[in-house]
Design a protein around this motif. Structure first.
Motif, PDB file in Angstrom:
ATOM      1  N   THR A 136      11.274  -2.536 -18.025  1.00 39.42           N
ATOM      2  CA  THR A 136      10.533  -1.420 -18.606  1.00 39.42           C
ATOM      3  C   THR A 136       9.099  -1.854 -18.851  1.00 39.42           C
ATOM      4  O   THR A 136       8.856  -2.840 -19.561  1.00 39.42           O
ATOM      5  CB  THR A 136      11.162  -0.965 -19.937  1.00 39.42           C
ATOM      6  N   LEU A 137       8.164  -1.134 -18.264  1.00 40.84           N
ATOM      7  CA  LEU A 137       6.744  -1.395 -18.483  1.00 40.84           C
ATOM      8  C   LEU A 137       6.285  -0.590 -19.687  1.00 40.84           C
ATOM      9  O   LEU A 137       6.409   0.631 -19.708  1.00 40.84           O
ATOM     10  CB  LEU A 137       5.920  -0.980 -17.259  1.00 40.84           C
ATOM     11  N   HIS A 138       5.737  -1.256 -20.672  1.00 40.60           N
ATOM     12  CA  HIS A 138       5.241  -0.586 -21.880  1.00 40.60           C
ATOM     13  C   HIS A 138       3.736  -0.380 -21.744  1.00 40.60           C
ATOM     14  O   HIS A 138       2.960  -1.325 -21.810  1.00 40.60           O
ATOM     15  CB  HIS A 138       5.549  -1.424 -23.123  1.00 40.60           C
ATOM     16  N   VAL A 139       3.344   0.860 -21.544  1.00 43.03           N
ATOM     17  CA  VAL A 139       1.920   1.200 -21.405  1.00 43.03           C
ATOM     18  C   VAL A 139       1.579   2.087 -22.603  1.00 43.03           C
ATOM     19  O   VAL A 139       1.473   3.307 -22.492  1.00 43.03           O
ATOM     20  CB  VAL A 139       1.647   1.900 -20.060  1.00 43.03           C
ATOM     21  N   ASP A 140       1.458   1.445 -23.753  1.00 43.06           N
ATOM     22  CA  ASP A 140       1.379   2.186 -25.013  1.00 43.06           C
ATOM     23  C   ASP A 140       0.260   1.712 -25.919  1.00 43.06           C
ATOM     24  O   ASP A 140       0.235   2.024 -27.128  1.00 43.06           O
ATOM     25  CB  ASP A 140       2.722   2.086 -25.756  1.00 43.06           C
ATOM     26  N   GLY A 141      -0.673   0.921 -25.371  1.00 41.31           N
ATOM     27  CA  GLY A 141      -1.766   0.426 -26.200  1.00 41.31           C
ATOM     28  C   GLY A 141      -1.297  -0.524 -27.292  1.00 41.31           C
ATOM     29  O   GLY A 141      -2.017  -0.770 -28.250  1.00 41.31           O
ATOM     30  N   GLY A 142      -0.067  -1.022 -27.141  1.00 45.10           N
ATOM     31  CA  GLY A 142       0.499  -1.899 -28.167  1.00 45.10           C
ATOM     32  C   GLY A 142       1.131  -1.109 -29.306  1.00 45.10           C
ATOM     33  O   GLY A 142       1.462  -1.682 -30.355  1.00 45.10           O
ATOM     34  N   GLY A 143       1.337   0.198 -29.094  1.00 44.43           N
ATOM     35  CA  GLY A 143       1.854   1.048 -30.162  1.00 44.43           C
ATOM     36  C   GLY A 143       3.199   0.625 -30.702  1.00 44.43           C
ATOM     37  O   GLY A 143       3.474   0.807 -31.899  1.00 44.43           O
ATOM     38  N   ARG A 144       4.041   0.061 -29.882  1.00 46.08           N
ATOM     39  CA  ARG A 144       5.376  -0.300 -30.362  1.00 46.08           C
ATOM     40  C   ARG A 144       5.361  -1.536 -31.248  1.00 46.08           C
ATOM     41  O   ARG A 144       6.351  -1.818 -31.935  1.00 46.08           O
ATOM     42  CB  ARG A 144       6.313  -0.544 -29.164  1.00 46.08           C
ATOM     43  N   ILE A 145       4.273  -2.305 -31.231  1.00 43.66           N
ATOM     44  CA  ILE A 145       4.208  -3.527 -32.054  1.00 43.66           C
ATOM     45  C   ILE A 145       3.261  -3.378 -33.231  1.00 43.66           C
ATOM     46  O   ILE A 145       3.112  -4.304 -34.026  1.00 43.66           O
ATOM     47  CB  ILE A 145       3.789  -4.754 -31.207  1.00 43.66           C
TER      48      ILE A 145
ATOM     49  N   ALA B 144       2.267   3.411 -13.023  1.00 41.49           N
ATOM     50  CA  ALA B 144       3.368   3.934 -12.209  1.00 41.49           C
ATOM     51  C   ALA B 144       3.235   3.476 -10.759  1.00 41.49           C
ATOM     52  O   ALA B 144       4.223   3.069 -10.128  1.00 41.49           O
ATOM     53  CB  ALA B 144       3.397   5.455 -12.278  1.00 41.49           C
ATOM     54  N   LEU B 145       2.034   3.511 -10.229  1.00 42.62           N
ATOM     55  CA  LEU B 145       1.823   3.063  -8.851  1.00 42.62           C
ATOM     56  C   LEU B 145       2.106   1.565  -8.716  1.00 42.62           C
ATOM     57  O   LEU B 145       2.648   1.121  -7.695  1.00 42.62           O
ATOM     58  CB  LEU B 145       0.397   3.387  -8.406  1.00 42.62           C
ATOM     59  N   LEU B 146       1.772   0.796  -9.735  1.00 45.13           N
ATOM     60  CA  LEU B 146       2.106  -0.634  -9.722  1.00 45.13           C
ATOM     61  C   LEU B 146       3.618  -0.825  -9.665  1.00 45.13           C
ATOM     62  O   LEU B 146       4.132  -1.617  -8.863  1.00 45.13           O
ATOM     63  CB  LEU B 146       1.549  -1.319 -10.965  1.00 45.13           C
ATOM     64  N   ALA B 147       4.337  -0.097 -10.508  1.00 45.38           N
ATOM     65  CA  ALA B 147       5.795  -0.247 -10.546  1.00 45.38           C
ATOM     66  C   ALA B 147       6.430   0.141  -9.218  1.00 45.38           C
ATOM     67  O   ALA B 147       7.416  -0.458  -8.793  1.00 45.38           O
ATOM     68  CB  ALA B 147       6.367   0.599 -11.674  1.00 45.38           C
ATOM     69  N   LEU B 148       5.874   1.132  -8.564  1.00 42.18           N
ATOM     70  CA  LEU B 148       6.435   1.584  -7.298  1.00 42.18           C
ATOM     71  C   LEU B 148       6.155   0.614  -6.155  1.00 42.18           C
ATOM     72  O   LEU B 148       6.991   0.442  -5.267  1.00 42.18           O
ATOM     73  CB  LEU B 148       5.874   2.967  -6.936  1.00 42.18           C
TER      74      LEU B 148
ATOM     75  N   SER C 200       0.838  -1.193   0.000  1.00 41.88           N
ATOM     76  CA  SER C 200       0.000   0.000   0.000  1.00 41.88           C
ATOM     77  C   SER C 200       0.874   1.244   0.000  1.00 41.88           C
ATOM     78  O   SER C 200       1.907   1.313   0.672  1.00 41.88           O
ATOM     79  CB  SER C 200      -0.906   0.002   1.233  1.00 41.88           C
ATOM     80  N   ILE C 201       0.444   2.250  -0.743  1.00 37.41           N
ATOM     81  CA  ILE C 201       1.179   3.512  -0.779  1.00 37.41           C
ATOM     82  C   ILE C 201       0.736   4.445   0.351  1.00 37.41           C
ATOM     83  O   ILE C 201       1.334   5.508   0.564  1.00 37.41           O
ATOM     84  CB  ILE C 201       1.015   4.199  -2.152  1.00 37.41           C
ATOM     85  N   THR C 202      -0.268   4.032   1.096  1.00 31.47           N
ATOM     86  CA  THR C 202      -0.753   4.830   2.219  1.00 31.47           C
ATOM     87  C   THR C 202       0.367   5.062   3.234  1.00 31.47           C
ATOM     88  O   THR C 202       1.046   4.126   3.650  1.00 31.47           O
ATOM     89  CB  THR C 202      -1.931   4.127   2.923  1.00 31.47           C
TER      90      THR C 202
END
Length: 231
Positions: A221-230, A208-212, A4-6
């Motif tokens: 590296t988390l790719h949160v790009d809608g699949g844009g890179r592929i 970002a909160l997940l990564a933290l 928890s980030i609390t």
């Protein structure tokens, strides 16, 4: 398992973007103490504002002293040097590397010793590193360097966790300068990626909160790009 980030203290550097604001609001809403720092500090209710210039190490040193012990550090700073290679300005290229690569190294230098047990650092890369296009050579290179920097720092600073997050095209306000062309650009992006839409700040903030807070995630590296890179 996530933590928890609390009650945690989070420093976000690069506070002028819509993504930074969203992350600050979300983390604060979940009970974190948030400091939002940048060259032009942004006022967000419930969040402490601070000033820092990633091209000035003394400014980073002063920020570290001001913030004190903390749990999480995020760097979203960017200073673009876009344009054809033949027209690039050397000073602009240096500013881009200061914001994306050199600055985060100095942030780690001065702030990693202040991270509490279980602490984490998150750096921001971008889809241009994986889908380069004409006029974006500097952006592609700095974003790629961020991904490798996160891997290197994860090894050197262990057990502090270090990751990178690579967003795709996000409706964060930064594209508003396109004016009437913005909506057409977004439609083109949405048509061309598997998610069939552009990103929203809340998409990136949640990742970002997940990564933290995931204690077993580091050096990636988390790719949160809608699949844009592929696409």
């Amino acid at each position: 398992m996530t933590v928890s980030i609390t009650g945690k203290k989070l420093l976000i550097v690069g506070g002028s973007s819509g993504i930074a604001r969203q992350l600050a609001e979300d983390a604060s809403g979940q009970g974190a103490s948030v400091v939002l720092a940048g060259r032009r500090p942004v006022d967000v209710p419930g969040v402490t504002a601070a000033r820092v210039d990633l091209a000035d190490e003394s400014s980073i040193r002063e920020l570290a002293a001001e913030v004190g012990p903390l749990d999480y550090l995020v760097s979203l700073a960017a200073d673009h040097a876009n344009g054809p290679v033949g027209e690039l300005d050397r000073d602009a290229v240096h500013r881009a590397f200061d914001a994306k690569v050199v600055g985060p190294i100095l942030l780690a230098k001065h702030l990693a010793p202040q991270l509490r047990e279980g602490g984490a650092i998150l750096l921001f890369s971008g889809v241009a590193a994986w889908r380069p296009s004409p006029g974006l050579a500097v952006m592609a290179t700095t974003n790629g360097a961020v991904s490798f920097l996160a891997r290197a720092l994860a090894v050197e600073l262990a057990p502090i966790r270090v990751n990178a997050l690579s967003p795709g095209i996000v409706d964060s306000g930064s594209w508003d300068r396109m004016g009437a062309d913005r909506d057409g650009f977004f439609e083109e992006v949405a048509t061309g990626n598997p998610a069939r839409r552009v990103g929203r700040p809340e998409d990136i903030a949640s990742a970002a909160l997940l990564a933290l807070t995931n204690p077993f995630l580091t050096g990636t590296t988390l790719h949160v790009d809608g699949g844009g890179r592929i696409a």
